[in-house]
Design an enzyme around this catalytic site. Structure first.
Site, PDB file in Angstrom:
ATOM      1  N   ARG A 150       0.353  14.222  13.863  1.00  7.47           N
ATOM      2  CA  ARG A 150       0.799  14.040  12.469  1.00  7.47           C
ATOM      3  C   ARG A 150       0.713  15.288  11.598  1.00  7.47           C
ATOM      4  NH1 ARG A 150      -1.174   8.299  10.095  1.00  7.47           N
ATOM      5  NH2 ARG A 150       0.667   8.376   8.822  1.00  7.47           N
ATOM      6  N   PRO A 151       1.504  16.289  11.898  1.00  3.91           N
ATOM      7  CA  PRO A 151       1.483  17.490  11.046  1.00  3.91           C
ATOM      8  C   PRO A 151       2.161  17.246   9.688  1.00  3.91           C
ATOM      9  CG  PRO A 151       3.179  17.679  12.728  1.00  3.91           C
ATOM     10  CD  PRO A 151       2.474  16.368  12.973  1.00  3.91           C
ATOM     11  N   VAL A 152       1.996  18.207   8.764  1.00  2.00           N
ATOM     12  CA  VAL A 152       2.687  18.114   7.466  1.00  2.00           C
ATOM     13  C   VAL A 152       3.588  19.331   7.272  1.00  2.00           C
ATOM     14  CG1 VAL A 152       1.038  16.600   6.273  1.00  2.00           C
ATOM     15  CG2 VAL A 152       0.652  19.073   6.278  1.00  2.00           C
ATOM     16  N   ASP A 153       4.006  19.935   8.397  1.00  2.00           N
ATOM     17  CA  ASP A 153       4.810  21.156   8.332  1.00  2.00           C
ATOM     18  C   ASP A 153       6.102  20.964   7.536  1.00  2.00           C
ATOM     19  OD1 ASP A 153       5.349  19.433  10.578  1.00  2.00           O
ATOM     20  OD2 ASP A 153       6.764  20.930  11.317  1.00  2.00           O
ATOM     21  N   LEU A 154       6.693  19.760   7.620  1.00  2.00           N
ATOM     22  CA  LEU A 154       7.970  19.557   6.928  1.00  2.00           C
ATOM     23  C   LEU A 154       7.774  19.476   5.405  1.00  2.00           C
ATOM     24  CD1 LEU A 154       9.535  17.003   9.442  1.00  2.00           C
ATOM     25  CD2 LEU A 154       9.996  19.454   9.259  1.00  2.00           C
ATOM     26  N   ILE A 186       7.788   6.837  17.144  1.00  2.00           N
ATOM     27  CA  ILE A 186       7.415   7.590  15.936  1.00  2.00           C
ATOM     28  C   ILE A 186       6.148   8.410  16.162  1.00  2.00           C
ATOM     29  CG2 ILE A 186       6.896   7.432  13.452  1.00  2.00           C
ATOM     30  CD1 ILE A 186       9.694   6.425  14.099  1.00  2.00           C
ATOM     31  N   CYS A 190      -5.305  12.589  13.643  1.00  3.25           N
ATOM     32  CA  CYS A 190      -5.777  11.250  13.305  1.00  3.25           C
ATOM     33  C   CYS A 190      -5.638  10.359  14.523  1.00  3.25           C
ATOM     34  CB  CYS A 190      -5.026  10.684  12.104  1.00  3.25           C
ATOM     35  SG  CYS A 190      -3.372  10.169  12.500  1.00  3.25           S
ATOM     36  N   ARG A 194      -8.584  -0.923   4.620  1.00  3.97           N
ATOM     37  CA  ARG A 194      -7.721   0.147   4.090  1.00  3.97           C
ATOM     38  C   ARG A 194      -6.351  -0.407   3.718  1.00  3.97           C
ATOM     39  NH1 ARG A 194      -6.812   5.084   7.688  1.00  3.97           N
ATOM     40  NH2 ARG A 194      -5.488   5.423   5.892  1.00  3.97           N
ATOM     41  N   ASP A 217       4.582   0.582  12.134  1.00  6.24           N
ATOM     42  CA  ASP A 217       3.420  -0.116  11.574  1.00  6.24           C
ATOM     43  C   ASP A 217       3.369  -1.597  11.956  1.00  6.24           C
ATOM     44  OD1 ASP A 217       2.536   2.204  10.445  1.00  6.24           O
ATOM     45  OD2 ASP A 217       3.031   1.687   8.376  1.00  6.24           O
ATOM     46  N   ARG A 250      -4.868  10.401   4.880  1.00  7.19           N
ATOM     47  CA  ARG A 250      -3.888  11.481   4.978  1.00  7.19           C
ATOM     48  C   ARG A 250      -2.888  11.469   3.835  1.00  7.19           C
ATOM     49  NH1 ARG A 250      -2.726  13.907   9.443  1.00  7.19           N
ATOM     50  NH2 ARG A 250      -0.553  13.878   8.785  1.00  7.19           N
ATOM     51  N   LYS A 273       0.835  -1.210   0.000  1.00  5.77           N
ATOM     52  CA  LYS A 273       0.000   0.000   0.000  1.00  5.77           C
ATOM     53  C   LYS A 273       0.868   1.257   0.000  1.00  5.77           C
ATOM     54  CE  LYS A 273      -1.845   1.469   4.095  1.00  5.77           C
ATOM     55  NZ  LYS A 273      -1.503   2.880   4.357  1.00  5.77           N
ATOM     56  N   ASN A 274       1.848   1.293   0.910  1.00  8.46           N
ATOM     57  CA  ASN A 274       2.618   2.523   1.080  1.00  8.46           C
ATOM     58  C   ASN A 274       3.622   2.777  -0.045  1.00  8.46           C
ATOM     59  OD1 ASN A 274       1.176   3.021   3.352  1.00  8.46           O
ATOM     60  ND2 ASN A 274       2.849   2.611   4.802  1.00  8.46           N
TER      61      ASN A 274
HETATM   62  C1  UD1 Z   1       4.226   6.882   6.638  1.00  8.60           C
HETATM   63  C2  UD1 Z   1       3.382   5.646   6.373  1.00  8.60           C
HETATM   64  C3  UD1 Z   1       2.775   5.137   7.680  1.00  8.60           C
HETATM   65  C4  UD1 Z   1       3.881   4.917   8.708  1.00  8.60           C
HETATM   66  C5  UD1 Z   1       4.750   6.166   8.859  1.00  8.60           C
HETATM   67  C6  UD1 Z   1       5.957   5.934   9.747  1.00  8.60           C
HETATM   68  C7  UD1 Z   1       2.576   6.028   4.113  1.00  8.60           C
HETATM   69  C8  UD1 Z   1       1.426   6.342   3.226  1.00  8.60           C
HETATM   70  N1  UD1 Z   1       2.327   6.010   5.430  1.00  8.60           N
HETATM   71  O1  UD1 Z   1       3.345   7.878   7.167  1.00  8.60           O
HETATM   72  O2  UD1 Z   1       2.107   3.900   7.409  1.00  8.60           O
HETATM   73  O3  UD1 Z   1       3.281   4.635   9.965  1.00  8.60           O
HETATM   74  O4  UD1 Z   1       5.243   6.574   7.573  1.00  8.60           O
HETATM   75  O5  UD1 Z   1       6.743   4.912   9.258  1.00  8.60           O
HETATM   76  O6  UD1 Z   1       3.675   5.762   3.660  1.00  8.60           O
HETATM   77  N2  UD1 Z   1       6.091  14.609  11.137  1.00  8.60           N
HETATM   78  C9  UD1 Z   1       6.162  15.956  11.437  1.00  8.60           C
HETATM   79  N3  UD1 Z   1       6.020  16.871  10.425  1.00  8.60           N
HETATM   80  C10 UD1 Z   1       5.819  16.472   9.129  1.00  8.60           C
HETATM   81  C11 UD1 Z   1       5.755  15.108   8.829  1.00  8.60           C
HETATM   82  C12 UD1 Z   1       5.901  14.187   9.846  1.00  8.60           C
HETATM   83  O7  UD1 Z   1       6.342  16.332  12.589  1.00  8.60           O
HETATM   84  O8  UD1 Z   1       5.693  17.352   8.260  1.00  8.60           O
HETATM   85  C13 UD1 Z   1       6.239  13.611  12.207  1.00  8.60           C
HETATM   86  C14 UD1 Z   1       4.973  12.769  12.398  1.00  8.60           C
HETATM   87  O9  UD1 Z   1       4.046  13.404  13.243  1.00  8.60           O
HETATM   88  C15 UD1 Z   1       5.548  11.503  13.011  1.00  8.60           C
HETATM   89  C16 UD1 Z   1       6.912  11.375  12.317  1.00  8.60           C
HETATM   90  O10 UD1 Z   1       7.204  12.663  11.799  1.00  8.60           O
HETATM   91  O11 UD1 Z   1       5.737  11.673  14.398  1.00  8.60           O
HETATM   92  C17 UD1 Z   1       6.973  10.381  11.197  1.00  8.60           C
HETATM   93  O12 UD1 Z   1       5.872  10.573  10.332  1.00  8.60           O
HETATM   94  P1  UD1 Z   1       5.954  10.307   8.761  1.00  8.60           P
HETATM   95  O13 UD1 Z   1       7.171   9.543   8.418  1.00  8.60           O
HETATM   96  O14 UD1 Z   1       5.709  11.587   8.063  1.00  8.60           O
HETATM   97  O15 UD1 Z   1       4.672   9.395   8.538  1.00  8.60           O
HETATM   98  P2  UD1 Z   1       3.816   9.385   7.236  1.00  8.60           P
HETATM   99  O16 UD1 Z   1       4.686   9.687   6.069  1.00  8.60           O
HETATM  100  O17 UD1 Z   1       2.570  10.196   7.430  1.00  8.60           O
END
Ligand code: UD1
Length: 416
Positions: A120-124, A325, A115, A395, A303, A91, A22-23
């Site tokens: 789980r922000p997307v700031d980065l 994580i 969630c 899912r 996961d 997401r 999936k990922n």
């Molecule tokens: C992906 C996987 C998910 C897996 C996760 C961690 C997909 C579709 N999903 O999710 O199944 O559980 O990796 O291996 O591939 N973070 C920030 N800011 C950001 C982005 C992330 O602070 O902009 C933090 C998150 O809150 C979390 C950590 O970074 O604590 C890792 O998250 P991330 O690797 O981004 O997870 P996803 O890519 O959403």
């Protein structure tokens, strides 16, 4: 709505095939937005999340076959907005942001909210894109991004975010100049995406390490690709065999992607052997307790944390499971306790004392992997376990009950 009814206590034996990941499929499907040409995808799993990203791509104007292999062509992008209804259900819809911006110079994506497993922000993702010259504003719950063109630059990711790395890598393929992603994610799914992009003509080096260098090119072409096997699905079914005292073979399983999981399963006493065309799993007579800490790849995957905890519930001692994580990923603990598990949460750690047996119970979980851990516990438990809200499982696990049945499990999907 549907639920699983599981009559536990049967050892799982036999053979199944692991599905496409999936990922890996999600970012690779989003990458179709980067070219006008046709992309052919083999081994795409049939899952709710894949259905969601297809629905999103169709909304953006992409053409798609209903056939297997899946053929996708984004000849013209007619809409640049990923709406709240879709981003809310998945997401990973955020993965269209980088490709849309890189090819079209504009994108509008609903900001994912909180969630079940944490903030789980997307700031980065956003910071990286603005460092590449994008103008980004947040308006009425939406990320509105535009850029005449993106320009290569050096980006340091505070956390090696997986989808963040994928988004920025896709955006950088069409940027002007060189982008260096530092502290990038090293997950096999990132490497699979890089391979696909390179086949489309992108210039990428360093995927699989913490520094990825992308030289922007004028345009990308179509390609034919195949989705890598799902390492989390494989790990989940390895635990299913181990927890029920069975012996099984998995086809289409990539052991190289499962290093930390296999190491921990071996510590727990599970035998995992490479055989021709697959892998053989043999459960131990007694499950040994072992500690686990989740980390970015190549560390133990978050996961797989919930599923491994289910196994440790029946171990011969005490194990400490630490989640590094996500801050709120112990949703399965209370439900496992309702089945007789002995678990105490202490901050980011769960202390699991093995018990001789679990007992079936009605349970429910609020995320995908937590639900999987309850199915695993149910397969080993005495009596009947009812796992509710299995749309979470749909899912991320293709034909879960059919695969478990093929291994001899007594599991039924019933409508409620
Ligand atoms: C992906 C996987 C998910 C897996 C996760 C961690 C997909 C579709 N999903 O999710 O199944 O559980 O990796 O291996 O591939 N973070 C920030 N800011 C950001 C982005 C992330 O602070 O902009 C933090 C998150 O809150 C979390 C950590 O970074 O604590 C890792 O998250 P991330 O690797 O981004 O997870 P996803 O890519 O959403």
């Amino acid at each position: 709505m549907a639920k699983f009814i599981i009559r536990g206590g049967k050892p799982l034996n036999g053979e199944i095939a692991i599905s496409g990941a999936k990922n890996a499929a999600l970012p690779m499907l989003a990458a179709s937005l980067l070219t006008k040409e046709r992309i052919v995808y083999h081994n795409v799993p049939q899952l709710l999340d894949i259905f969601t990203i297809k629905k999103l791509l169709l909304k953006l104007g992409v053409n798609m076959s209903e056939t297997d292999p899946l053929i996708v062509q984004a000849e013209r992008i007619t809409n640049h907005c990923a709406p709240y209804e879709l981003v809310r259900t998945m997401r990973a819809s955020i993965l269209v942001l980088g490709p849309l911006l890189a090819r079209e110079g504009k994108a509008c994506v609903s900001l994912p909210g909180g969630c079940a497993i944490g903030a789980r922000p997307v700031d980065l993702h956003l910071r990286g894109l603005s460092e590449m010259g994008a103008d980004i504003v947040l308006e009425k719950g939406y990320i509105k991004a535009k850029a005449k063109y993106l320009k290569g630059t050096e980006i340091y990711l505070d956390i090696p975010t997986v989808t963040g790395t994928e988004n920025l890598m896709m955006a950088a393929t069409l940027a002007k100049g060189e982008t260096v992603l530092k502290n990038a994610a090293r997950e096999p799914e990132v490497v699979a995406l890089a391979k696909m992009l390179k086949d489309m003509g992108a210039e990428i080096k360093g995927e699989g390490t913490d520094t990825i260098v992308i030289k922007g090119v004028e345009g990308l072409s179509g390609t034919i690709c195949s989705i890598i096997p799902d390492r989390i699905e494989a790990g989940t079914y390895m635990v299913a065999v181990a927890i029920t005292g069975g012996r099984a073979r998995f086809k289409n399983c990539c052991l190289e992607h499962l290093g930390a999981v296999i190491k921990k399963l071996k510590e727990a006493g599970v035998k995992i052997t490479k055989v021709s065309n697959g892998v053989e799993i043999l459960a131990p007579k007694e499950i040994k307790s072992t500690d686990v800490t989740t980390l970015p790849y190549p560390g133990f995957p978050t996961d797989m944390q919930a599923q491994f905890m289910a196994l440790m519930c029946l171990s011969n001692g005490v194990s400490v499971i630490t989640e590094r994580i996500f801050e709120n990923r112990f949703m399965h603990v209370l439900e496992l306790k309702r089945m007789g598990a002995d678990i105490k949460i202490d901050g980011a750690s769960a202390v699991v004392r093995g018990v001789p047996k679990l007992m079936g119970a009605p349970v429910v979980a609020t995320d995908l992997r937590a639900s999987a851990s309850l199915v695993l516990a149910g397969l080993a438990a005495e009596g009947i376990t009812e796992v509710d809200r299995i749309y979470h499982l749909d899912r991320g696990y293709e034909k879960m009950e059919l695969k478990l049945k093929a291994l001899g499990a007594e599991i039924e999907r019933v409508a409620v």
